[in-house]
Write a protein that holds these residues in place. Structure first.
Motif, short mmCIF file in Angstrom:
data_model
loop_
_atom_site.label_atom_id
_atom_site.label_comp_id
_atom_site.label_asym_id
_atom_site.label_seq_id
_atom_site.Cartn_x
_atom_site.Cartn_y
_atom_site.Cartn_z
N VAL A 1 27.11 49.30 48.47
CA VAL A 1 26.52 49.45 49.81
C VAL A 1 27.56 49.22 50.89
CG1 VAL A 1 24.73 48.63 51.38
CG2 VAL A 1 24.25 48.78 48.93
N ASN A 2 28.03 47.99 50.99
CA ASN A 2 29.01 47.68 52.04
C ASN A 2 30.34 48.39 51.78
OD1 ASN A 2 27.12 46.02 53.27
ND2 ASN A 2 27.78 44.22 52.11
N GLY A 3 30.73 48.48 50.48
CA GLY A 3 32.00 49.13 50.16
C GLY A 3 32.00 50.59 50.55
N SER A 4 30.95 51.30 50.19
CA SER A 4 30.88 52.72 50.55
C SER A 4 30.83 52.89 52.06
CB SER A 4 29.66 53.37 49.90
OG SER A 4 28.47 52.74 50.34
N ALA A 5 30.16 51.98 52.75
CA ALA A 5 30.12 52.06 54.21
C ALA A 5 31.51 51.87 54.80
CB ALA A 5 29.16 51.01 54.76
N ARG A 6 32.27 50.93 54.23
CA ARG A 6 33.63 50.71 54.73
C ARG A 6 34.52 51.93 54.47
NH1 ARG A 6 32.82 45.56 52.15
NH2 ARG A 6 32.32 43.97 53.70
#
Length: 669
Positions: free
Chosen positions: A621-626
């Motif tokens: 979630v956060n990784g793909s957003a980054r």
């Protein structure tokens, strides 16, 4: 009315009462709720007597048939069906009689209950009074479905149904945190046992390709010698593995060490359900199941030895805990644990008839003791500490005399029901040739003294000696109403006379063709060779040590708690270490909280951090957003908005594309 109709009516009558009280409780009111449920259980009891007379007394043929087919999978039928034989008839009669007494008793005990459904509950929801009657009638239905089953599917249905209803009843007073903790504990501990039970049923399905009792029992001898590899290099007999897994299920339901920890905490429920759980339903399910599975267990000496040892440990060491308890219901609860251990020992030494006989007698006097304790609790304004009682004999004569009868039956007093069933078990163990039977014999023998000690410690502290309650309670002490005392009297009668059925049930042919015992393991035939009637059995017992151990236990309790009460405090101080060990219940709860519950929570937190926080939130979630944000940050520099930038980029791209084709053409040449 045909017998098939009677068989259907026995479980359906209490189910109908439960449905009416549960769904229409607000409309029919309190009187309607207890009337319809008592009527349902009463019909079931009367019809059970009809079945008992026809099959057990008149010698009618057993019934084994399907009600309907639930599922057919790969040629295997999963059915709902009934097996009604002598064992079933006995269990149905005991379950419905005790349940009927509990239903009648509940009218008085729950009369002032004010635990209602929350304000946000739906309109028309019943009050706690109607809800309680619905639950206990449903409990009766569930147990009847269990004992009447003729296949493992229905057995498992009844098995889980009694577990579910016990969860609802133990936590009935759901506004109490202790009640919620107790019902959750009971539910989780039984899930551990039920996991083993499911593995056993899975083994039955895998190796027998059938769920039907008769088919499985007929094919079982052919499986002797067949092995399976559980751990690499270790061969196990398939029958042994199946039986041990099935018994693990019984360890949960019938509260055998180490899956015993839920039963004392079940006292958080109202007293009527304590009586029902401890006497006729739930805890007796495991004992019944092993007796029903005797054609399987008799094929494995290892499984029988395992059953015997677990039962002996439970019988003795749970009895020790009863000595230090001060809650009146918990003393009786640990008594139940100990007596269940005696029944399990009987199963282990192949004395199935003696185990079932003790189940029957125990149901009567244990229900009597619990309901008597409830009568005392009502008089004491729900104070359950026996240290605050004393001298109740003159205020509650009916409760006093009936609890004395129950206590005498429990400790095995000659001519009382418990004497015949418990002494038969002890003698059966004495004749057993199983490995470890010699040690087990001394354990169950010493348990007689322990049983008498904690039973009459409770009895003397509650009914004799100086009154220790405050003046307000003492001024209002009186005998309980008739709806409470009548069930006590009716339960006291079989607590005295039920032992005289030992001749047909234990030493007669009552279980012929129902329970199978290998001739090499038939210890009851050896005990029966010395049996010449109930009076002779008592006279023979005077030549053994059991009666004298019981007398010694009563005398010790009288001397310590009536004659010289200071001794109890001195002993407690002198043996502080042992006392702490007992009062902390061998630290079993602490071990479970730290190792199992704490370990499970720690493992769950670890999985949460790795799976949820690191992988799902961190990477996915956060990784793909980054990553998207970084790419967007790079790409936005390309999107300048100037036309000559885009034209220059297109020219550069075109030159790179032409260069790539030229390079490929030269390489192929």
């Amino acid at each position: 009315m045909s017998m098939e109709t009677i068989y259907l009516a026995i479980p359906l009558a209490p189910l109908l009462g439960a449905i009416i009280a549960g769904l229409f409780g607000k409309s029919i009111g309190r009187v309607g709720a207890h009337t319809v449920t008592i009527l349902g259980v009463g019909i079931s009891f009367v019809l059970s007597l009809v079945v008992l007379k026809r099959i057990a007394i008149d010698g009618g043929a057993p019934f084994n048939g399907s009600v309907y087919t639930w599922l057919v999978s790969d040629g295997v039928k999963f059915e709902i069906g009934f097996l009604v034989d002598n064992l079933t008839a006995l269990m149905m009669t005991v379950v419905t009689f005790v349940s009927l007494m509990v239903h009648i008793y509940t009218i008085g005990y729950m009369a002032d209950d004010d635990h209602n459904w929350p304000a946000h509950s739906k309109a028309g929801a019943p009050s706690s009074y109607q809800r309680f009657f619905s639950y206990i009638a449903l409990f009766t239905f569930s147990m009847l479905m269990l004992v009447m089953s003729n296949n493992f599917l229905q057995l498992f249905f009844g098995w889980e149904a009694v577990g579910l209803v016990s969860y609802l009843l133990i936590g009935f007073w759901y506004t109490r945190p202790t009640a919620i903790y107790a019902n959750l504990k009971a539910f989780l501990v039984n899930r551990v046992g039920d996991f083993g039970f499911l593995l056993g049923i899975g083994g039955i399905y895998a190796f027998f390709n059938s769920m039907d009792y008769a088919t499985v029992f007929a094919a079982a001898p052919a499986l002797v010698g067949t092995t399976m590899e559980i751990f690499s290099g270790a061969e196990w007999q398939v029958i042994t593995v199946i039986c041990i897994f099935l018994f693990i299920g019984a360890m949960g339901k019938s509260a055998q060490v180490p899956l015993h920890v839920w039963l004392p905490d079940s006292m958080e429920g109202p007293t009527p359900i304590s009586a029902l759980i401890h006497a006729a339903t739930m805890v007796t399910a495991g004992i019944f199941m092993v007796a029903r599975m005797s054609p399987l267990f008799e094929l494995s000496t290892t499984a029988l030895t395992f059953v015997m040892i677990i039962g002996a440990i439970t019988a003795l060491f749970m009895g020790f805990l009863g000595i230090v308890q001060n809650d009146i219901k918990r003393v009786i609860a640990y008594s139940t644990l100990s007596q269940l251990g005696y029944m399990t020992v009987a199963l282990g030494v192949s004395a199935y008839a003696a185990g079932i006989f003790h189940l029957m007698t125990h149901a009567f006097f244990k229900a009597l003791l619990f309901l008597g304790a409830g009568s005392v609790i009502m008089a004491m304004h729900h104070d359950q500490d026996i240290r605050n009682m004393g001298g109740l004999r003159k205020y509650m004569p009916v409760t006093w005399i009936t609890m004395m009868i129950g206590s005498l039956a429990l400790i095995g007093t000659p001519f009382f029901a418990g004497f015949y069933s418990k002494d038969t078990i002890i003698e059966a163990v004495h004749h057993s040739q199983l490995p470890g039977a010699g040690l087990v014999y001394w354990m169950v023998l010493f348990g007689v003294f322990i049983t008498a000690l904690y039973s009459f410690r409770l009895y003397f502290l509650v009914f004799h000696g100086k009154p220790r309650m405050d003046n307000h309670i003492r001024e209002h002490l009186h005998e309980s109403p008739w709806v409470v005392t009548v069930p006590l009297v009716l339960l006291a009668i079989p607590s005295v006379i039920a032992g005289y059925w030992i001749d047909p049930v234990v030493f007669g042919d009552y279980f012929d063709g129902v329970i199978y015992v290998d001739p090499a393991n038939d210890v009851l035939s050896e005990v029966g060779a010395q049996y010449h009637g109930p009076v002779s059995f008592v006279l023979h017992a005077f030549g053994s040590s059991t009666i004298y151990l019981a007398i010694a236990g009563v005398a010790t309790a009288w001397y310590i708690y009536i004659k010289n009460p200071a001794i109890a405090g001195n002993v407690q101080q002198r043996f502080r270490g042992i006392y702490r060990l007992l009062i902390n219940k061998y630290y079993a709860d602490d071990f479970n909280d730290v190792v199992f519950a704490g370990g499970a929570r720690s493992f769950g937190r670890l999985l949460w951090r790795i799976g949820d926080v690191l992988i799902i939130d961190g990477l996915m979630v956060n990784g793909s957003a980054r990553v998207v944000g970084w790419v967007a940050g790079v790409v936005r520099h390309i999107q300048s908005g100037y036309l000559y930038h885009y034209a220059f980029s297109m020219i550069i791209g075109l030159l790179l594309l032409i260069g790539w084709f030229v390079f490929l053409s030269g390489a192929s040449a």
